[in-house]
Motif scaffolding. Structure first.
Motif, mmCIF file in Angstrom:
data_model
loop_
_atom_site.group_PDB
_atom_site.id
_atom_site.type_symbol
_atom_site.label_atom_id
_atom_site.label_comp_id
_atom_site.label_asym_id
_atom_site.label_seq_id
_atom_site.Cartn_x
_atom_site.Cartn_y
_atom_site.Cartn_z
ATOM 1 N N ASN A 5 0.806 -1.205 0.000
ATOM 2 C CA ASN A 5 0.000 0.000 0.000
ATOM 3 C C ASN A 5 0.845 1.264 0.000
ATOM 4 O O ASN A 5 0.336 2.370 0.043
ATOM 5 N N ALA A 6 2.172 1.080 -0.023
ATOM 6 C CA ALA A 6 3.052 2.240 -0.005
ATOM 7 C C ALA A 6 2.913 3.016 -1.301
ATOM 8 O O ALA A 6 2.628 2.482 -2.349
ATOM 9 N N GLY A 7 3.161 4.325 -1.215
ATOM 10 C CA GLY A 7 3.222 5.128 -2.413
ATOM 11 C C GLY A 7 1.888 5.568 -2.961
ATOM 12 O O GLY A 7 1.806 6.080 -4.067
ATOM 13 N N THR A 8 0.791 5.380 -2.236
ATOM 14 C CA THR A 8 -0.505 5.787 -2.755
ATOM 15 C C THR A 8 -0.730 7.278 -2.608
ATOM 16 O O THR A 8 -1.589 7.842 -3.278
ATOM 17 N N TYR A 22 -3.125 13.038 -0.792
ATOM 18 C CA TYR A 22 -2.899 13.621 -2.108
ATOM 19 C C TYR A 22 -1.956 12.712 -2.907
ATOM 20 O O TYR A 22 -1.041 12.118 -2.344
ATOM 21 N N PRO A 23 -2.180 12.620 -4.212
ATOM 22 C CA PRO A 23 -1.316 11.766 -5.030
ATOM 23 C C PRO A 23 0.110 12.301 -5.094
ATOM 24 O O PRO A 23 0.329 13.518 -5.049
ATOM 25 N N LEU A 44 -0.681 4.203 -19.658
ATOM 26 C CA LEU A 44 -1.045 3.680 -18.339
ATOM 27 C C LEU A 44 -0.637 4.662 -17.244
ATOM 28 O O LEU A 44 -1.403 4.920 -16.306
ATOM 29 N N VAL A 45 0.579 5.198 -17.348
ATOM 30 C CA VAL A 45 1.050 6.170 -16.354
ATOM 31 C C VAL A 45 0.148 7.393 -16.348
ATOM 32 O O VAL A 45 -0.248 7.895 -15.290
ATOM 33 N N GLU A 46 -0.200 7.893 -17.529
ATOM 34 C CA GLU A 46 -1.041 9.079 -17.630
ATOM 35 C C GLU A 46 -2.428 8.842 -17.038
ATOM 36 O O GLU A 46 -2.994 9.729 -16.398
ATOM 37 N N GLN A 47 -2.970 7.634 -17.225
ATOM 38 C CA GLN A 47 -4.329 7.345 -16.787
ATOM 39 C C GLN A 47 -4.431 6.958 -15.315
ATOM 40 O O GLN A 47 -5.411 7.283 -14.647
ATOM 41 N N PRO A 51 -0.305 12.696 -10.767
ATOM 42 C CA PRO A 51 0.446 13.572 -11.669
ATOM 43 C C PRO A 51 1.845 13.073 -12.033
ATOM 44 O O PRO A 51 2.660 13.852 -12.529
ATOM 45 N N SER A 52 2.165 11.799 -11.793
ATOM 46 C CA SER A 52 3.459 11.256 -12.218
ATOM 47 C C SER A 52 3.580 11.361 -13.730
ATOM 48 O O SER A 52 2.572 11.336 -14.451
ATOM 49 N N GLN A 53 4.827 11.470 -14.213
ATOM 50 C CA GLN A 53 5.058 11.637 -15.640
ATOM 51 C C GLN A 53 6.184 10.740 -16.129
ATOM 52 O O GLN A 53 7.110 10.425 -15.375
#
Length: 233
Positions: A5-8, A22-23, A44-47, A51-53
């Motif tokens: 669950n880390a990094g959510t 918050y993301p 997949l990253v965008e969807q 806001p990761s890129q």
């Protein structure tokens, strides 16, 4: 760390006294010799991870290694296809991880996970995931980018400590030499076929083969190929 669950997201206390999640934004890089796969992963990253890129993509292992070793281009997460032409995904990871704890590395494959799991763990990846389920891929990316590891895998810090004094055959050869012996031993390609694929002369391939035979203490190219295949098991 094996917390799935880390990094959510980050929890921040708001004016109402409650904690709001918050993301988190991560810099992600993708390595795959299939351009369609790169486009799919980028979508997949965008969807699923905004806001990761995706800050860059690469189709060759050598290019990814160079960028990951450049502080200006080092991502938080590198997603690596296990099956590449020439320099394999496990070798890319081993070379990066032997030098640094960054970036976190996630292996991905369309083949059997059982086939690659041991290689992915030994070379210092933080996880291995199949290409079939977007939600699983996104969740694995979050965990690994946040500094975690999937069950059965070391964190980047632990993997670096294990590999920084690595003296395996992979690091004994140059990247070009490893690319050539992999194409010869694993794909059965001739010197001319290797030269055509890599854009170098047949004579250059033969010269590299001579260096490979000497470095592996082999008595022939066939013997060198056998040594290479044996250490890859």
């Amino acid at each position: 760390m094996n917390d799935r669950n880390a990094g959510t997201g980050d929890s921040v206390e708001g004016r109402d006294g409650r904690f709001h999640r918050y993301p988190v934004s991560y810099r992600i890089a993708l390595l795959d010799n299939d351009r369609r796969a790169l486009l799919s992963l980028q979508e997949l990253v965008e969807q699923h991870l905004a806001p990761s890129q995706v800050i860059w993509t690469a189709e060759r292992g050598e290019d990814a290694i160079g960028r990951c070793c450049d502080a200006r281009q080092t991502p938080d997460l590198l997603v690596v296809d296990m099956s590449l032409e020439g320099l394999q995904g496990s070798s890319v990871c081993r070379r990066i991880r032997a030098q640094s704890t960054r970036p976190a590395i996630l292996g991905i494959t369309s083949f059997s996970l059982n086939w690659y799991r041991q290689k992915a763990s030994v070379c210092g990846m933080q996880g291995l995931i199949g290409k079939s389920d977007d939600q699983e891929i996104a969740q694995a990316m979050r965990v690994v980018a946040a500094g975690g590891a999937l069950p059965g895998f070391d964190t980047a810090q632990m993997a670096h400590l294990r590999l920084k004094n690595d003296h395996s055959l992979n690091l004994l050869l140059t990247m070009r030499e490893e690319e050539i012996i992999s194409l010869s031993a694993e794909r059965g390609m001739s010197n001319q076929e290797i030269g055509d694929l890599l854009g170098i002369a047949d004579a250059t391939v033969r010269k590299h083969m001579q260096h490979i035979v000497a470095k592996l203490n082999a008595n022939s190219v066939r013997h060198a190929s056998a040594i290479w295949l044996n250490q890859a098991e």
